[in-house]
Design a protein around this motif. Sequence first.
Motif, short mmCIF file in Angstrom:
data_model
loop_
_atom_site.label_atom_id
_atom_site.label_comp_id
_atom_site.label_asym_id
_atom_site.label_seq_id
_atom_site.Cartn_x
_atom_site.Cartn_y
_atom_site.Cartn_z
N ALA A 131 16.86 1.35 -8.88
CA ALA A 131 15.43 1.55 -9.10
C ALA A 131 14.86 2.53 -8.09
O ALA A 131 15.20 2.49 -6.91
CB ALA A 131 14.70 0.21 -9.01
N ASN A 132 13.97 3.41 -8.57
CA ASN A 132 13.37 4.42 -7.70
C ASN A 132 12.14 3.86 -7.02
O ASN A 132 11.58 2.84 -7.44
CB ASN A 132 13.03 5.67 -8.53
CG ASN A 132 12.29 5.30 -9.80
OD1 ASN A 132 11.12 4.94 -9.74
ND2 ASN A 132 12.97 5.36 -10.94
N PRO A 133 11.67 4.51 -5.95
CA PRO A 133 10.53 3.98 -5.17
C PRO A 133 9.25 3.83 -5.98
O PRO A 133 8.46 2.94 -5.72
CB PRO A 133 10.37 5.01 -4.05
CG PRO A 133 11.69 5.70 -3.96
CD PRO A 133 12.24 5.71 -5.35
N ILE A 134 9.01 4.70 -6.97
CA ILE A 134 7.74 4.62 -7.70
C ILE A 134 7.86 3.73 -8.94
O ILE A 134 6.95 3.66 -9.75
CB ILE A 134 7.26 6.02 -8.11
CG1 ILE A 134 8.33 6.72 -8.96
CG2 ILE A 134 6.93 6.85 -6.88
CD1 ILE A 134 7.88 8.08 -9.47
N ASP A 135 8.98 3.03 -9.08
CA ASP A 135 9.17 2.03 -10.12
C ASP A 135 8.99 2.62 -11.53
O ASP A 135 8.32 2.04 -12.37
CB ASP A 135 8.20 0.86 -9.91
CG ASP A 135 8.63 -0.36 -10.71
OD1 ASP A 135 9.84 -0.47 -11.02
OD2 ASP A 135 7.77 -1.19 -11.05
N VAL A 136 9.61 3.75 -11.76
CA VAL A 136 9.62 4.33 -13.11
C VAL A 136 10.73 3.65 -13.90
O VAL A 136 11.84 3.47 -13.39
CB VAL A 136 9.85 5.85 -13.04
CG1 VAL A 136 9.96 6.44 -14.44
CG2 VAL A 136 8.72 6.51 -12.28
N PRO A 137 10.48 3.26 -15.14
CA PRO A 137 11.55 2.63 -15.94
C PRO A 137 12.78 3.52 -16.03
O PRO A 137 12.69 4.74 -16.13
CB PRO A 137 10.88 2.44 -17.31
CG PRO A 137 9.43 2.38 -17.02
CD PRO A 137 9.20 3.29 -15.85
N ARG A 138 13.93 2.89 -15.99
CA ARG A 138 15.18 3.65 -15.99
C ARG A 138 15.33 4.49 -17.25
O ARG A 138 15.87 5.60 -17.21
CB ARG A 138 16.36 2.70 -15.86
CG ARG A 138 16.45 2.02 -14.50
CD ARG A 138 17.75 1.27 -14.39
NE ARG A 138 17.90 0.68 -13.05
CZ ARG A 138 19.02 0.08 -12.64
NH1 ARG A 138 20.06 0.00 -13.45
NH2 ARG A 138 19.09 -0.44 -11.43
N ASP A 178 3.99 1.97 -20.19
CA ASP A 178 3.04 0.88 -20.46
C ASP A 178 1.66 1.48 -20.70
O ASP A 178 0.77 1.41 -19.85
CB ASP A 178 3.02 -0.11 -19.30
CG ASP A 178 2.19 -1.35 -19.62
OD1 ASP A 178 1.91 -1.57 -20.81
OD2 ASP A 178 1.82 -2.08 -18.68
#
Length: 380
Positions: A131-138, A178
Amino acid sequence: MTRYTADEEGRIRMQARVREWTRSGLLDPSQSATLAGELRVDARRTNVFLRVVLALFTWLIVAASIALVMVTNRVETDTPLAIVTGISALVCMALAEFAIGQFRLYRFGVEEALAVAAAVLAGVSASFFPANPIDVPRIVVGLAVGAAGGAAVYVRFGYVYVALGALAAAVAIPFQLDLRVSAQHATAAVLLLAAFVLARSRRLSYRDDYPGDDYGVIQAAAWAGLYLALNVRLTGDLFDGRFYWFTYPATWLLPFVGLYLSQRSRDRPLLDVSLVMALLTLITNKPYLGHEHREWDPILLGVLLVAVALAVRRWLSTGADGQRGGFTSLRVLHKDSALLNVVSTAAVAYQPVSTSHPRPSDATDFSGGRSGGAGGGASF
């Protein structure tokens, strides 16, 4: 930098046109042979069937090789999966470059499959990273990297279908976020409009010459995607509000704008797409307004289409030399007749599934008799 030179691409496209002109009777065999000799290029090609078979076998080998590496090294977690697929993408791209440089392959199936696999594997690798720091969906990361990889493959090798796949991947990103349904459709529409404007500017610069023919296909695909993003009755993503009623006039405006632009620039792909869009607008008009479809709607639509076709044909045939503004109702090229035959065969073969319910049976306990036995064979 492209892998094939502009001169090679232009000669190959012209070869296809010469063959089509010969089949259509516009050139005699001697003229065709002369032009074919002048347009010869140093590239290995094959027919469509073998091209598809070679591509399928290449994808099978790539998938089996990756699976063997994963099973042998017991790769199960996300990070090793990302590393394996990332390295595989680089290997596939290197093999595609080697195949073209060493064997001079052009649309041969093998090098195409390797280049496409490289773009897909790059997207898969990106989606498996932690998971990336900005919480972008994979899946968003994978689609973005896959779209960028597809665009790079198109720039390098010139595969138009890969460019269309990259565009589809980019447009799919808003639907993974979202957002409200209306915002998803609006964002996708903006992306497709930007792609259309960019492709059209390039199309007008080169016209039908390479790479203008490629940009013509991309332009038509972006225009069709824009229509699909705004015609929510086709996608089934229904919602209330002002955006819904904004999309209704847009479904009427887009086909007529496309017809106008294609008529001005004599753009066949855009013209075909706009005609299909106009037909879909007529089909979805009543559901948009909340009206129920009637049994006679297809009949009325068919009568309208026949009347329009006859009127346009008559209008074109009454012009000077049977044409107006470069448009004619006559079949000039053989491929147009072949396309009409395919469409006609599909229309005849298509049988819509009946939605009618079976009539309730009137059978009683006295039914089931044989040879007039009045129920003698039934059980009580």
